[in-house]
Write a protein that holds these residues in place. Sequence first.
Motif, PDB file in Angstrom:
ATOM      1  N   MET A  52      -2.406  15.063 -80.618  1.00 31.13           N
ATOM      2  CA  MET A  52      -2.406  15.333 -79.263  1.00 31.13           C
ATOM      3  C   MET A  52      -3.761  15.315 -78.634  1.00 31.13           C
ATOM      4  N   SER A  53      -3.704  15.293 -77.241  1.00 31.60           N
ATOM      5  CA  SER A  53      -4.941  15.263 -76.818  1.00 31.60           C
ATOM      6  C   SER A  53      -4.618  15.469 -75.373  1.00 31.60           C
ATOM      7  N   GLU A  54      -5.580  16.098 -74.330  1.00 33.57           N
ATOM      8  CA  GLU A  54      -5.340  16.138 -72.897  1.00 33.57           C
ATOM      9  C   GLU A  54      -6.131  15.045 -72.470  1.00 33.57           C
ATOM     10  N   TYR A  55      -6.855  14.395 -72.956  1.00 32.85           N
ATOM     11  CA  TYR A  55      -7.654  13.144 -72.571  1.00 32.85           C
ATOM     12  C   TYR A  55      -6.700  11.802 -72.768  1.00 32.85           C
ATOM     13  N   ILE A  94      -6.400   9.462 -63.805  1.00 33.43           N
ATOM     14  CA  ILE A  94      -7.515   9.081 -62.981  1.00 33.43           C
ATOM     15  C   ILE A  94      -8.785  10.024 -62.815  1.00 33.43           C
ATOM     16  N   CYS A  95      -8.338  11.403 -63.364  1.00 33.32           N
ATOM     17  CA  CYS A  95      -9.264  12.373 -63.556  1.00 33.32           C
ATOM     18  C   CYS A  95     -10.058  12.610 -64.999  1.00 33.32           C
ATOM     19  N   ASP A  96      -9.721  11.478 -65.812  1.00 30.32           N
ATOM     20  CA  ASP A  96     -10.007  11.534 -67.211  1.00 30.32           C
ATOM     21  C   ASP A  96      -9.389  12.753 -67.868  1.00 30.32           C
ATOM     22  N   VAL A 143      -1.383  17.865 -68.720  1.00 26.27           N
ATOM     23  CA  VAL A 143      -0.694  16.911 -69.260  1.00 26.27           C
ATOM     24  C   VAL A 143      -1.571  16.779 -70.785  1.00 26.27           C
ATOM     25  N   LEU A 144      -0.519  16.631 -71.690  1.00 24.30           N
ATOM     26  CA  LEU A 144      -0.832  16.239 -73.159  1.00 24.30           C
ATOM     27  C   LEU A 144      -0.282  14.805 -73.441  1.00 24.30           C
ATOM     28  N   TYR A 145      -1.031  14.124 -74.003  1.00 22.82           N
ATOM     29  CA  TYR A 145      -0.697  12.721 -74.271  1.00 22.82           C
ATOM     30  C   TYR A 145      -0.569  13.119 -76.006  1.00 22.82           C
ATOM     31  N   TYR A 146       0.358  12.105 -76.460  1.00 17.03           N
ATOM     32  CA  TYR A 146       0.556  12.507 -78.094  1.00 17.03           C
ATOM     33  C   TYR A 146       1.182  11.289 -78.639  1.00 17.03           C
ATOM     34  N   TYR A 147       1.128  11.327 -79.920  1.00 19.28           N
ATOM     35  CA  TYR A 147       1.750  10.146 -80.996  1.00 19.28           C
ATOM     36  C   TYR A 147       2.369  11.023 -82.010  1.00 19.28           C
ATOM     37  N   ARG A 169     -10.733  18.935 -62.416  1.00 20.27           N
ATOM     38  CA  ARG A 169     -10.520  18.036 -61.468  1.00 20.27           C
ATOM     39  C   ARG A 169      -9.144  17.978 -61.211  1.00 20.27           C
ATOM     40  N   ILE A 170      -8.244  17.911 -62.148  1.00 20.93           N
ATOM     41  CA  ILE A 170      -6.643  17.610 -62.048  1.00 20.93           C
ATOM     42  C   ILE A 170      -6.296  18.745 -60.777  1.00 20.93           C
ATOM     43  N   MET A 171      -6.784  20.228 -61.194  1.00 20.47           N
ATOM     44  CA  MET A 171      -6.391  21.198 -60.440  1.00 20.47           C
ATOM     45  C   MET A 171      -6.952  21.269 -59.032  1.00 20.47           C
TER      46      MET A 171
END
Length: 268
Positions: free
Chosen positions: A168-171, A13-15, A68-72, A20-22
Amino acid sequence: MTKKDALVYLSMICDGNFDRIMKMIRQDLRIDPVEVEKLVSSLDCQTVTILDPNYPESMKHSFAPPVVLYYYGNLELVNHYRKTYAYVGSREPDEYAVKMARKIAKECAELGLILVNGMARGIDGESLKAALEANGKCIAVLGRGIDKPYPLLNKDIYEQLKLDGLVMSEYPPGVEPTPDKFPDRNRIVVGLSKGVVIGASTVRSGTMITAKLATENYREVGAVPYRADDESACNSLIKSGAFLIESGQDVLDMIGGEIKERDIMKNI
């Protein structure tokens, strides 16, 4: 609702914006478990949070580690920190810079090193291509949502790394690239790397920001030498104490010496 799901929800929700997350975490806001489940279950990628045991250890000790890290792909690659190096440089490289990027990345792959960079146009993309052609392992960190490659011309690299590497991305998915995201991406590139090689750079460029980040995070810095009359920041870095990088062996020496288990990558 798990703590992990709550963090992923806040990130979404914070993109993916760290500040913003913190801020939301500090406010200790109440969140609806149903909404959390709905949003988190919509992801088609994997996630790892700073609370998870498999979060990259090297990132925990770097500046502003992503929540958070998003990944494939294969997250196991981040566990080989002492074999990981970044190769970064200009988006508009000359023929020499491309030649050296491809040569060094190929040699590093043959030595069993893992390449990480931002998959940008130019030096980043050329080094990734050369490493992959040599059956090396690579990590790409995106400055946009994890669901799409950036730039599009590196789509083939992106798709290959999803299957046989790591993206990876934090987004989270759907977040568009903007100029402010690329310096943030670079801190992750540095955080995942034991050393950073500057393959080509002018004095004022994003690449030099990455070199500065590396120094501030106690990473080794190396640079490819140029002619004395070239307008390159690489020679200045070398004069200031950066490693002179002419080969894959130089990169290996920079990040800590000989790797005996040369076939380590076959087991990943």
